[in-house]
Design a protein around this motif. Structure first.
Motif, PDB file in Angstrom:
ATOM      1  N   SER A  67       0.830  -1.205   0.000  1.00  9.21           N
ATOM      2  CA  SER A  67       0.000   0.000   0.000  1.00  9.21           C
ATOM      3  C   SER A  67       0.868   1.261   0.000  1.00  9.21           C
ATOM      4  CB  SER A  67      -0.920  -0.018   1.230  1.00  9.21           C
ATOM      5  OG  SER A  67      -1.702   1.154   1.286  1.00  9.21           O
ATOM      6  N   ILE A  68       1.922   1.244   0.806  1.00  8.49           N
ATOM      7  CA  ILE A  68       2.829   2.395   0.862  1.00  8.49           C
ATOM      8  C   ILE A  68       3.500   2.613  -0.486  1.00  8.49           C
ATOM      9  CG2 ILE A  68       4.951   3.267   1.924  1.00  8.49           C
ATOM     10  CD1 ILE A  68       4.054   1.623   4.457  1.00  8.49           C
ATOM     11  N   ILE A  69       3.880   1.528  -1.147  1.00 11.39           N
ATOM     12  CA  ILE A  69       4.513   1.640  -2.458  1.00 11.39           C
ATOM     13  C   ILE A  69       3.551   2.239  -3.474  1.00 11.39           C
ATOM     14  CG2 ILE A  69       5.405   0.274  -4.396  1.00 11.39           C
ATOM     15  CD1 ILE A  69       6.635  -1.597  -2.241  1.00 11.39           C
ATOM     16  N   ARG A  70       2.290   1.835  -3.423  1.00 12.03           N
ATOM     17  CA  ARG A  70       1.297   2.436  -4.327  1.00 12.03           C
ATOM     18  C   ARG A  70       1.157   3.929  -4.059  1.00 12.03           C
ATOM     19  NH1 ARG A  70      -1.290  -2.458  -3.084  1.00 12.03           N
ATOM     20  NH2 ARG A  70      -2.738  -1.468  -1.617  1.00 12.03           N
ATOM     21  N   LEU A  98       0.007  13.120  11.828  1.00  7.91           N
ATOM     22  CA  LEU A  98      -0.084  12.383  10.575  1.00  7.91           C
ATOM     23  C   LEU A  98      -0.757  11.021  10.701  1.00  7.91           C
ATOM     24  CD1 LEU A  98       3.502  13.259   9.352  1.00  7.91           C
ATOM     25  CD2 LEU A  98       1.355  14.198   8.458  1.00  7.91           C
ATOM     26  N   GLY A  99      -1.080  10.597  11.934  1.00  9.14           N
ATOM     27  CA  GLY A  99      -1.712   9.296  12.099  1.00  9.14           C
ATOM     28  C   GLY A  99      -0.724   8.171  11.839  1.00  9.14           C
ATOM     29  N   GLU A 100      -1.225   7.030  11.347  1.00  4.30           N
ATOM     30  CA  GLU A 100      -0.359   5.880  11.066  1.00  4.30           C
ATOM     31  C   GLU A 100      -0.954   5.067   9.918  1.00  4.30           C
ATOM     32  OE1 GLU A 100      -1.966   3.055  11.604  1.00  4.30           O
ATOM     33  OE2 GLU A 100      -3.288   3.352  13.325  1.00  4.30           O
ATOM     34  N   TRP A 101      -0.175   4.026   9.501  1.00  2.45           N
ATOM     35  CA  TRP A 101      -0.551   3.267   8.307  1.00  2.45           C
ATOM     36  C   TRP A 101      -0.932   1.824   8.609  1.00  2.45           C
ATOM     37  CZ3 TRP A 101      -0.176   4.462   2.828  1.00  2.45           C
ATOM     38  CH2 TRP A 101      -0.091   5.833   2.583  1.00  2.45           C
ATOM     39  N   VAL A 102      -1.178   1.487   9.869  1.00  2.00           N
ATOM     40  CA  VAL A 102      -1.724   0.181  10.193  1.00  2.00           C
ATOM     41  C   VAL A 102      -3.244   0.209  10.051  1.00  2.00           C
ATOM     42  CG1 VAL A 102      -2.003  -1.554  12.009  1.00  2.00           C
ATOM     43  CG2 VAL A 102       0.199  -0.408  11.698  1.00  2.00           C
ATOM     44  N   ASN A 103      -3.855   1.324  10.467  1.00  2.00           N
ATOM     45  CA  ASN A 103      -5.310   1.444  10.446  1.00  2.00           C
ATOM     46  C   ASN A 103      -5.835   2.578   9.569  1.00  2.00           C
ATOM     47  OD1 ASN A 103      -5.958  -0.592  12.627  1.00  2.00           O
ATOM     48  ND2 ASN A 103      -4.631   0.785  13.798  1.00  2.00           N
ATOM     49  N   TYR A 104      -5.055   3.660   9.394  1.00  2.00           N
ATOM     50  CA  TYR A 104      -5.613   4.872   8.808  1.00  2.00           C
ATOM     51  C   TYR A 104      -5.092   5.224   7.420  1.00  2.00           C
ATOM     52  CZ  TYR A 104      -7.460   5.816  13.473  1.00  2.00           C
ATOM     53  OH  TYR A 104      -8.128   5.731  14.663  1.00  2.00           O
ATOM     54  N   ASN A 105      -3.818   4.935   7.120  1.00  2.00           N
ATOM     55  CA  ASN A 105      -3.230   5.318   5.827  1.00  2.00           C
ATOM     56  C   ASN A 105      -3.355   6.811   5.563  1.00  2.00           C
ATOM     57  OD1 ASN A 105      -3.144   2.527   5.724  1.00  2.00           O
ATOM     58  ND2 ASN A 105      -3.650   2.414   3.558  1.00  2.00           N
ATOM     59  N   THR A 106      -2.956   7.615   6.513  1.00  2.00           N
ATOM     60  CA  THR A 106      -3.091   9.057   6.386  1.00  2.00           C
ATOM     61  C   THR A 106      -1.744   9.716   6.107  1.00  2.00           C
ATOM     62  OG1 THR A 106      -3.125   9.013   8.814  1.00  2.00           O
ATOM     63  CG2 THR A 106      -5.181   9.486   7.699  1.00  2.00           C
ATOM     64  N   PHE A 117      -5.363   7.560   2.143  1.00  2.00           N
ATOM     65  CA  PHE A 117      -5.009   6.820   0.942  1.00  2.00           C
ATOM     66  C   PHE A 117      -5.700   5.477   0.941  1.00  2.00           C
ATOM     67  CE2 PHE A 117      -2.156   3.905  -1.436  1.00  2.00           C
ATOM     68  CZ  PHE A 117      -2.239   4.514  -2.685  1.00  2.00           C
ATOM     69  N   GLU A 118      -6.523   5.243  -0.071  1.00  2.00           N
ATOM     70  CA  GLU A 118      -7.228   3.971  -0.298  1.00  2.00           C
ATOM     71  C   GLU A 118      -8.164   3.577   0.840  1.00  2.00           C
ATOM     72  OE1 GLU A 118      -4.275   1.021  -1.247  1.00  2.00           O
ATOM     73  OE2 GLU A 118      -4.026   1.741  -3.301  1.00  2.00           O
ATOM     74  N   VAL A 119      -8.522   4.506   1.691  1.00  2.00           N
ATOM     75  CA  VAL A 119      -9.529   4.264   2.724  1.00  2.00           C
ATOM     76  C   VAL A 119     -10.390   5.510   2.832  1.00  2.00           C
ATOM     77  CG1 VAL A 119      -8.159   2.628   4.082  1.00  2.00           C
ATOM     78  CG2 VAL A 119      -8.019   5.071   4.573  1.00  2.00           C
ATOM     79  N   LYS A 120     -11.593   5.341   3.352  1.00  2.00           N
ATOM     80  CA  LYS A 120     -12.474   6.470   3.551  1.00  2.00           C
ATOM     81  C   LYS A 120     -12.206   7.117   4.893  1.00  2.00           C
ATOM     82  CE  LYS A 120     -16.231   4.707   0.653  1.00  2.00           C
ATOM     83  NZ  LYS A 120     -17.678   4.337   0.618  1.00  2.00           N
ATOM     84  N   ALA A 121     -12.276   8.460   4.958  1.00  2.00           N
ATOM     85  CA  ALA A 121     -12.057   9.178   6.217  1.00  2.00           C
ATOM     86  C   ALA A 121     -13.123   8.806   7.226  1.00  2.00           C
ATOM     87  CB  ALA A 121     -12.077  10.681   5.949  1.00  2.00           C
TER      88      ALA A 121
END
Length: 251
Positions: free
Chosen positions: A29-32, A225-233, A247-251
């Motif tokens: 996901s991070i790479i995308r 900035l949150g985190e990328w385990v749950n939020y992808n922000t 990113f790729e999730v709804k707020a």
């Protein structure tokens, strides 16, 4: 061809946390995301805890993350400036990323000005009042003696212990952590104190694991900035304003 003029900020990928499969999905996901931003990014700020554990032995670095590291190399090779902040999970970054990725390593805070806007950037650990135990541990872990002693451990043992701990990391499942009131958010209080002596348009942190965008006064904003385990922000600055995005999730 798109003009590369934007600043991107992200934090707390915690690569390695939650086991191999979970971490690899997050890495993809991070790479995308990096693929998406490489067309218009001028600078990328990865603000700590990129890895759930990182230690650079003199001739050995932790196994894995090859796709992610390759993507970072691709970005820097096309001229995007990369900043890597030391977090509380990956404070043992030394010169590997400088040599291989031409990255700038930030140990504590970074103050920058872009297009007339002033930024204060910090991972966020060890700031503000309280948490004396961690602040003492941070000084110990960052000491040359502690680093020398850990380097004496065989990588299979030292990194193995860290990887076992990462599989039980508390960040997995933090989705329901409640936001404190503004008065109790310690990084908000720390930001308010900073603004008493210096002006910043944006004070940006990681560490807290919750995506937050709080107006501090008429001109200054606190952004976590949150985190990328749950939020992808992540946050993006286009030269005029800063926006917190998903990113790729709804707020």
């Amino acid at each position: 061809m798109a003009i590369r003029n934007k600043l991107y900020f992200a934090s707390d990928f915690h690569l390695g946390a939650g086991g191999y499969t979970n971490s690899r999905e997050r890495e993809d996901s991070i790479i995308r995301w990096l693929d998406m931003i490489k067309t218009d990014a001028a600078e990328v700020f990865l603000m700590g805890d990129v890895f759930d554990f990182w230690f650079e032995y003199k001739t050995v670095v932790p196994r894995g993350y090859i796709r992610f590291l390759g993507k970072l190399a691709e970005l820097t090779d096309i001229g995007i400036k990369l900043y890597l902040f030391k977090g509380n999970h990956d404070m043992w970054m030394f010169n590997y990323f400088e040599q291989e990725l031409n990255a700038t390593i930030i140990t504590n805070e970074l103050e920058i000005e872009r297009n007339g806007k002033k930024f204060y950037l910090h991972h966020g650990d060890g700031l503000g009042p309280g948490d004396r135990k961690y602040k003492i541990l941070k000084k110990i872990f960052r000491s040359k003696l502690c680093q020398w002693l850990f380097a004496r451990l065989h990588p299979n043992f030292g990194v193995g212990i860290a990887n076992y701990w990462s599989q039980h990391s508390r960040i997995v499942g933090l989705k329901n952590e409640e936001k404190q009131t503004t008065q109790k958010e310690w990084l908000v209080s720390y930001s308010d104190d900073l603004l008493k002596t210096s002006f910043y348009d944006y004070l940006i942190f990681g560490h807290r694991h919750l995506p937050l965008d709080i107006q501090l006064n008429e001109r200054s904003r606190y952004v976590n900035l949150g985190e990328w385990v749950n939020y992808n922000t992540y946050a993006v600055f286009d030269g005029e304003s800063l926006v917190l995005e998903y990113f790729e999730v709804k707020a």
